[in-house]
Design a protein around this motif. Structure first.
Motif, mmCIF file in Angstrom:
data_model
loop_
_atom_site.group_PDB
_atom_site.id
_atom_site.type_symbol
_atom_site.label_atom_id
_atom_site.label_comp_id
_atom_site.label_asym_id
_atom_site.label_seq_id
_atom_site.Cartn_x
_atom_site.Cartn_y
_atom_site.Cartn_z
ATOM 1 N N LYS A 1 14.757 -3.177 11.517
ATOM 2 C CA LYS A 1 14.202 -2.559 12.720
ATOM 3 C C LYS A 1 12.689 -2.780 12.791
ATOM 4 N N ASP A 2 12.293 -4.036 12.586
ATOM 5 C CA ASP A 2 10.908 -4.487 12.678
ATOM 6 C C ASP A 2 10.003 -3.892 11.606
ATOM 7 N N HIS A 3 10.583 -3.362 10.538
ATOM 8 C CA HIS A 3 9.786 -2.818 9.442
ATOM 9 C C HIS A 3 10.069 -3.642 8.194
ATOM 10 N N VAL A 4 9.011 -4.147 7.546
ATOM 11 C CA VAL A 4 9.173 -4.976 6.354
ATOM 12 C C VAL A 4 9.649 -4.107 5.196
ATOM 13 N N ILE A 5 10.759 -4.518 4.582
ATOM 14 C CA ILE A 5 11.294 -3.738 3.468
ATOM 15 C C ILE A 5 11.364 -4.541 2.174
ATOM 16 N N ALA B 1 9.316 -8.057 -4.319
ATOM 17 C CA ALA B 1 8.812 -6.711 -4.039
ATOM 18 C C ALA B 1 9.752 -6.040 -3.049
ATOM 19 N N VAL B 2 10.114 -4.785 -3.322
ATOM 20 C CA VAL B 2 10.999 -4.013 -2.436
ATOM 21 C C VAL B 2 10.334 -2.687 -2.127
ATOM 22 N N ALA B 3 10.401 -2.266 -0.878
ATOM 23 C CA ALA B 3 9.755 -1.034 -0.441
ATOM 24 C C ALA B 3 10.283 0.172 -1.204
ATOM 25 N N ASP B 4 9.401 1.117 -1.438
ATOM 26 C CA ASP B 4 9.816 2.363 -2.079
ATOM 27 C C ASP B 4 10.913 3.031 -1.256
ATOM 28 N N GLU C 1 0.812 -1.218 0.000
ATOM 29 C CA GLU C 1 0.000 0.000 0.000
ATOM 30 C C GLU C 1 0.845 1.267 0.000
ATOM 31 N N GLU C 2 2.047 1.174 0.529
ATOM 32 C CA GLU C 2 2.929 2.339 0.564
ATOM 33 C C GLU C 2 3.708 2.527 -0.730
ATOM 34 N N MET C 3 3.576 1.586 -1.673
ATOM 35 C CA MET C 3 4.279 1.706 -2.952
ATOM 36 C C MET C 3 3.612 2.750 -3.835
ATOM 37 N N SER C 4 4.418 3.368 -4.666
ATOM 38 C CA SER C 4 3.874 4.299 -5.649
ATOM 39 C C SER C 4 3.059 3.540 -6.683
ATOM 40 N N ALA C 5 2.194 4.244 -7.358
ATOM 41 C CA ALA C 5 1.372 3.613 -8.394
ATOM 42 C C ALA C 5 2.239 2.999 -9.478
ATOM 43 N N ASP C 6 3.350 3.653 -9.805
ATOM 44 C CA ASP C 6 4.224 3.143 -10.859
ATOM 45 C C ASP C 6 4.874 1.821 -10.435
#
Length: 897
Positions: A81-85, A104-107, A39-44
């Motif tokens: 640090k407990d955040h999925v990346i 998939a990799v976080a923005d 959900e935090e990924m950009s539309a692109d």
């Protein structure tokens, strides 16, 4: 395929920028975090991942990853640090050997190696489950993921289908892939060590106000050593210590330190490390000792959670003598001299001895790390740092334990081609191994296994700290010899004899000088001199004559090194001649290496400075000089060899071997020694040549088998068997030279009587021809992996202990070394007049053992004894194999300890 996703261990590894991340399987409770990742990924980026920009894709993807475990599916996630990346998955389709992957990799975290690291872990897991190919679909404009696949080091093919690209990735583990993984790991490792070895700010936590505390000594050393960056003390009861500003806590510091040096009680370490991590500290040096298991676990948890690299605990500290830094965070008595030797030790006492010795010699130190109990930073880390720091040209190690020997071996093989890597072979005796295990809380390392590691990796292994320094002095100052041929020059006959004995004992040779060289030397030497080898230049030799003599010896094509054994004489004193000056008055580096022995010298080794730069090593006793020259010759020989290749083996059925092992372990969950039939089936999978045999459970079956298997001489051998049997000869469970039905029946009845209630059957074989009895085997060391052994066999194998060993996988050069290393090797090449044995067959047997051990992690040990070698064939007469229920551990997978 039944991959238990949740049974996979959680590991930590490094991204390309040195950041620590946690790699673990996805669990049902991760749904919210994974949905948030998308959900935090950009539309692109969503469009590139799902080929559409629908926000519904996030929930669907999270549902898929968090579904209950199912065969053929694996999802791994990366956390920081407990955040999925990042997330990577594979799922097997109709073809059990092919799986489709997605990444998939976080923005904001692209180009840091998140996706590549996850794929490497997927590759390792897939191989363990028999998957040979990954497939992936991507949009042709998704250049990042296409480049990721291309850079993996695996063979990748692409097929364009309109706007999409179909990629196929072959999962073969070859040297190209291992080298690519190694290069990525090296870059990440070096980046992670920057806060430790090149910090911009340091805080000493636990620096006391009163003299005598370790923390205060560390602060004093840093301050007095001229650390060029920001330095702080942390002590709630002081505002300044030794002129260094002090603050009540790490969080109160005006600048976040890259490095925190902790000298606090063990009980306070977990909380202190947690505070450092929350503040953003990049690395810790922990000198404190005496941690219990809970404190150790909490310390490591803090380091991994916050991405801090750790040296220690229970260590002397670290040093980086780079003038731009001048970092000396140790409590040694003196500051080391800046120089070019990298040093890593576990023992603080050994570290102090090496620092002092290198400083006294003038070699100096580039960086030093006392690793202590070695929770994190290891010798492998330091080798990679020295390889890239631009200052180190000599590496010295004193390690009492190894965390990942196979990864260490690959690193050392690469580094030692660029610089000498020296170590002390500590723990050679049972007492020494017990001390090492007690001191480092690590398992003892078998001597033969460790020596195999050093030999294959090209590491120069010495037997003491003194020998380490003596050898370092020569390797630092002199060129390598082309061989082992030494010319000795002496002004005292007795000293020459001592030097000659020392050279012979070190494995060096003293070839006679050619008549032309002897004549040339006689022309410049005083009366009474003898131009043999040793060359006795007599006490009357002058400085000029000795220098001329050395120059002439240097031009002799049959000499690789020159050793001068000199004693002070009244003649030289009266004439004002300085014989040492004959060597140091010119360039230190001549065409051949030169070493000097001065029996009156007060120190074991010195480096004598030359007028035109460089230095010449001078030793107090001939043995030291000879050992140093021998080590240099061995290094030269290792460098001159090609790296070696792992030969391909025909007619190997790995899949069938896995099935044999799995079937046996399904019936024997605790493992055990294979029965003769299962053992023979497993060996057949690798083409191991075996003597014909038959299994018999009754007297009549034994008679029938004997009749069928009789050789030309009509005789057979019968061996009793029962589960767990080890040494047939010692238990008198073998009957030889059986002729006729009556003898076969009598032998069977004898076994039935003596082994009643124990024996399950007998093995009947034809009597083997005469030949050389050898031994070949493999043992799966829990730390080092599979070790292949070879040597003299038969009933005397353990008494004579004529064995050599190499770590698998074996290259063609390793096999050659194995065959030529034992004392019995001349017999194999026809020294007894019978002609050479089937050397090619012997090589194939050892390669088969290596391959079998590499294929089967369940293989605990295999024992082929005797192996009969004749000029025509190599045949295994008796084999024992033990399997244990264990999964493969990928030694090259990138992960922190």
């Amino acid at each position: 395929m039944t991959h238990d996703t949740l049974s996979r261990p959680t590991v930590h590894a490094l991204l390309s920028d040195g950041t620590t991340v946690c790699i673990r399987p996805v669990r049902p409770g991760d749904h919210e975090q994974l949905q948030g990742l998308y959900e935090e990924m950009s539309a692109d980026n969503l469009r590139l991942r799902f080929f559409a920009a629908s926000r519904r894709s996030a929930a669907v993807a999270a549902d898929r990853a968090c579904a209950p475990p199912r065969p053929g599916y694996l999802a791994l996630m990366a956390e920081s640090k407990d955040h999925v990346i990042g997330l990577a998955e594979y799922e097997v389709g109709d073809d059990a050997k092919t799986a489709e992957i997605s990444i998939a990799v976080a923005d904001g975290l692209h180009h840091r190696g998140v996706g590549t690291l996850l794929v490497e872990h997927l590759v390792s897991a897939a191989r363990a489950d028999g998957i040979t190919t990954f497939t992936a679909d991507a949009l042709s404009e998704n250049h990042e993921v296409l480049q990721l696949f291309a850079d993996l080091g695996l063979r990748t093919t692409r097929r364009f289908e309109g706007p999409e690209v179909r990629c196929a990735i072959e999962l073969d583990e070859d040297d190209a892939y291992l080298s690519a993984v190694e290069a990525r790991g090296r870059a990440a490792d070096v980046a992670s060590l920057e806060p430790l070895l090149r910090p911009d700010a340091i805080a000493v936590v636990g620096a006391g106000r009163r003299p005598g505390s370790v923390g205060r000594a560390l602060l004093h050393h840093l301050h007095a050593g001229g650390f060029t960056r920001r330095l702080f003390a942390v002590n709630p009861r002081a505002t300044s210590i030794l002129g260094v500003p002090s603050y009540p806590s790490v969080s109160a510091l005006p600048k976040v330190p890259d490095l925190a040096v902790l000298a606090v009680p063990a009980a306070a370490l977990p909380a202190t490390a947690e505070e450092c991590g929350k503040a953003g500290v990049g690395a810790l040096v922990v000198v404190s000792a005496g941690l219990d298991s809970q404190q150790a676990e909490a310390l490591m948890a803090a380091c991994r959670t916050y991405g801090m690299r750790l040296v220690g605990p229970n260590c002397l500290g670290i040093t980086n003598t780079d003038p731009a830094l001048s970092l000396d965070a140790t409590f040694a008595a003196d500051h080391p001299r800046p120089g070019t030797a990298g040093v890593a030790v576990q023992s603080g006492g050994v570290g102090i001895a090496l620092l002092d010795g290198l400083s006294r010699l003038g070699i100096g130190v580039s960086t030093f790390a006392s690793l202590g109990d070695k929770y994190d930073v290891s010798g492998n880390d330091m080798l990679q740092w020295w390889e890239s720091d631009g200052r180190t040209d000599l590496a010295l190690l004193h390690l009492e334990s190894f965390g990942n020997p196979r990864a260490f071996s690959r690193t050392a093989r690469r580094v030692t081609r660029r610089m000498p890597v020296l170590t002390v072979d500590a723990g050679r005796t049972d007492a020494g191994r017990r001390a090492a295990a007690s001191h480092t809380a690590a398992a003892a390392t078998p001597t033969m296994t460790r020596q195999a590691l050093f030999t294959q990796a090209g590491i120069t292994a010495t037997r003491s700290v003194g020998e380490l320094l003596e050898t370092a002095a020569l390797l630092h100052s002199q060129p390598l010899p082309a061989g082992t041929r030494v010319a000795i020059l002496t002004n005292a006959g007795g000293a020459g004899v001592l030097a000659a004995d020392a050279c012979a004992e070190a494995g060096l040779s003293l070839p006679p000088l050619t008549p032309s060289v002897a004549e040339s030397l006689s022309a410049v030497l005083p009366d009474g001199a003898t131009a043999g080898n040793p060359v006795d230049v007599t006490a009357a030799v002058t400085e000029e004559q000795l220098g001329d003599c050395v120059d002439r010896i240097m031009r002799h094509p049959g000499i690789d090194a020159v050793l001068l054994a000199l004693v002070p004489t009244a003649v030289a004193a009266a004439t004002g001649d300085d014989l040492v000056r004959a060597l140091t008055g010119g360039p230190a580096r001549r065409a051949l290496p030169v070493a000097v022995v001065r029996l009156e010298q007060d120190l074991p080794v010195r480096l004598l400075p030359a007028t035109e730069g460089g230095a010449i090593p001078s030793y107090a006793e001939p043995g030291a000089a000879a050992r140093a020259l021998a080590h240099a010759a061995h290094r030269a020989a290792w460098l001159s060899r090609a790296a070696g290749t792992i030969p391909e083996l025909a007619q190997v059925d790995s899949a069938r071997a896995h099935a044999v092992a799995e079937t046996y372990l399904a019936a024997h969950p605790d493992g055990g020694w294979l029965d003769p039939r299962t053992c023979a089936e497993l060996l057949t999978c690798y083409g191991v040549p075996q003597l014909p045999w038959s299994w018999a459970q009754t007297e009549d079956e034994a008679v029938i088998a004997a009749e069928r298997l009789r050789g030309p001489d009509g005789r057979v051998v019968m061996k009793a068997h029962w589960p767990g049997q080890l040494h047939k000869s010692e238990q008198h469970a073998v009957h030889l030279d059986l002729e006729g039905e009556a003898q076969v029946r009598s032998a069977f009845r004898d076994f039935e009587t003596r082994f009643a209630g124990l024996m399950t059957g007998v093995v009947v074989q034809p009597l083997a021809a005469r030949g050389t009895e050898l031994f070949a085997g493999v043992v799966q060391d829990e730390v080092f992996g599979p070790l292949v052994l070879f040597g003299l066999g038969g009933t005397a194998t353990e008494v004579l202990a004529d064995h050599a060993a190499r770590l698998a996988p074996l290259t063609d050069l390793d096999v050659h070394d194995l065959i030529t290393a034992p004392r019995c090797a001349p017999l194999l090449f026809g020294a007894n007049g019978s002609g050479p044995v089937d050397l090619e067959g012997l090589e194939q047997l050892l390669l088969c053992l290596s391959r079998m051990a590499g294929d089967l992690p369940q293989l605990a040990e295999a024992d082929f004894n005797p192996v009969l070698a004749t000029p025509d064939a190599v045949t295994v007469l008796d084999a024992r194999v033990r399997l244990l229920p264990r999964r493969a551990q990928d030694p090259y997978l990138r992960r922190l300890r």
